[in-house]
Design an enzyme around this catalytic site. Structure first.
Site, PDB file in Angstrom:
ATOM      1  CG  ASP A  60      19.059   5.767  20.441  1.00 16.18           C
ATOM      2  OD1 ASP A  60      19.992   5.531  19.643  1.00 16.18           O
ATOM      3  OD2 ASP A  60      17.875   5.483  20.192  1.00 16.18           O
ATOM      4  CG  ASN A  88      30.990  -1.960  20.522  1.00 16.99           C
ATOM      5  OD1 ASN A  88      31.405  -2.903  19.855  1.00 16.99           O
ATOM      6  ND2 ASN A  88      30.100  -2.126  21.491  1.00 16.99           N
ATOM      7  CE1 TYR A 152      26.027  -5.784  12.513  1.00 14.58           C
ATOM      8  CE2 TYR A 152      27.255  -7.488  11.351  1.00 14.58           C
ATOM      9  CZ  TYR A 152      27.129  -6.617  12.418  1.00 14.58           C
ATOM     10  OH  TYR A 152      28.104  -6.574  13.378  1.00 14.58           O
ATOM     11  CB  ALA A 154      24.638  -2.887   3.250  1.00 19.51           C
ATOM     12  CE  LYS A 156      28.869  -3.385  12.280  1.00 23.76           C
ATOM     13  NZ  LYS A 156      29.356  -2.430  13.298  1.00 23.76           N
TER      14      LYS A 156
END
Length: 254
Positions: A60, A88, A152, A154, A156
């Protein structure tokens, strides 16, 4: 193809989607690839299907001890070096302002922004030794304002800014840092977030083809080819590269 011959590359979130596609492409180009992910059976199956040039490790990215183990595995598999870290791994979450929870915000930012930052920090000694590079994954959500994707988007947006700051900060170490912004690519993470089956997700994404001036949605290999360029582009750093079929242009056909 041997454009990445001898390169040692670590791809987080390599068990599906863009990460899996990148691992396959990099190995086909001659690289020694290590993939990581939270599902041991899935990660192992992908690595075994790629062949001996791909190793795997379960873990993780939000856990410091797992990040360290991933680095050590990649360096060992790569013959004592690491040339590229591809950050990624990530998660997504669908909710608007009035129903998003503090926990959802925390989880998305932790996985998508905090973990890649700390992973890059841990990888600096190895990347400085190889004069290597870091690649982050942004999102077309930062180009288009799509309601219900605030956490999401925010995360990125933060990644894209982070990549430029780190390019400036790590340049003196001869470490290049770049970011790729994919358009619509059908991936398992999106299907899971929308509670769709793989078939439903594929149909949904195919329905987005008209939003791309190129006329089709993307495939993982489209993103992988852009990363292949960035891995070899010795004078490119701080780039935020749109690989989205033109989706981010926001073209509307009347």
């Amino acid at each position: 193809m041997t454009t990445l011959q001898g390169k040692s590359i670590l791809v987080t979130g390599g068990g599906s989607g863009i990460g899996e596609g990148c691992a396959r492409h990099f190995a086909a180009c001659g690289a020694r690839v290590t993939i990581s992910g939270r599902r041991p059976e899935r990660i192992r199956a992908v690595a075994e299907s790629i062949g001996p040039d791909c190793s795997w490790i379960a873990g993780d990215v939000t856990k410091a001890e797992d990040r360290q183990a991933m680095l050590e595995q990649a360096i060992s598999h790569g013959g004592g070096r690491l040339d590229c870290l591809v950050n990624n791994a990530g998660i997504t979450h669908h909710s608007g302002l009035m129903n998003v929870t503090p926990q959802a915000l925390h989880d998305v930012l932790e996985a998508n922004l905090v973990a890649p930052t700390l992973f890059t920090q841990a990888a600096v000694p190895a990347l400085e030794a190889s004069q290597g590079c870091v690649i982050f994954i942004g999102s077309v959500h930062t180009r288009l304002a799509l309601p219900g994707r605030l956490a999401y988007a925010a995360s990125k947006g933060g990644i894209q800014t982070l990549s430029r700051v780190l390019a400036a900060e790590l340049g003196p170490c001869k470490i290049r840092v770049n970011c790729v912004i994919p358009g619509a690519v059908a991936t398992e993470i999106n299907a899971a977030a929308a509670n769709q089956t793989p078939e439903e997700a594929k149909a949904f994404f195919q329905g987005l083809a008209h939003l791309h001036p190129i006329g089709r949605i993307g495939e993982a290999v489209d993103i992988a080819r852009a990363m292949e360029y960035l891995i070899n582009a010795d004078w490119t750093t701080g780039a935020v590269l749109d690989v989205d079929g033109g989706m981010g242009l926001g073209v509307t056909r009347l």
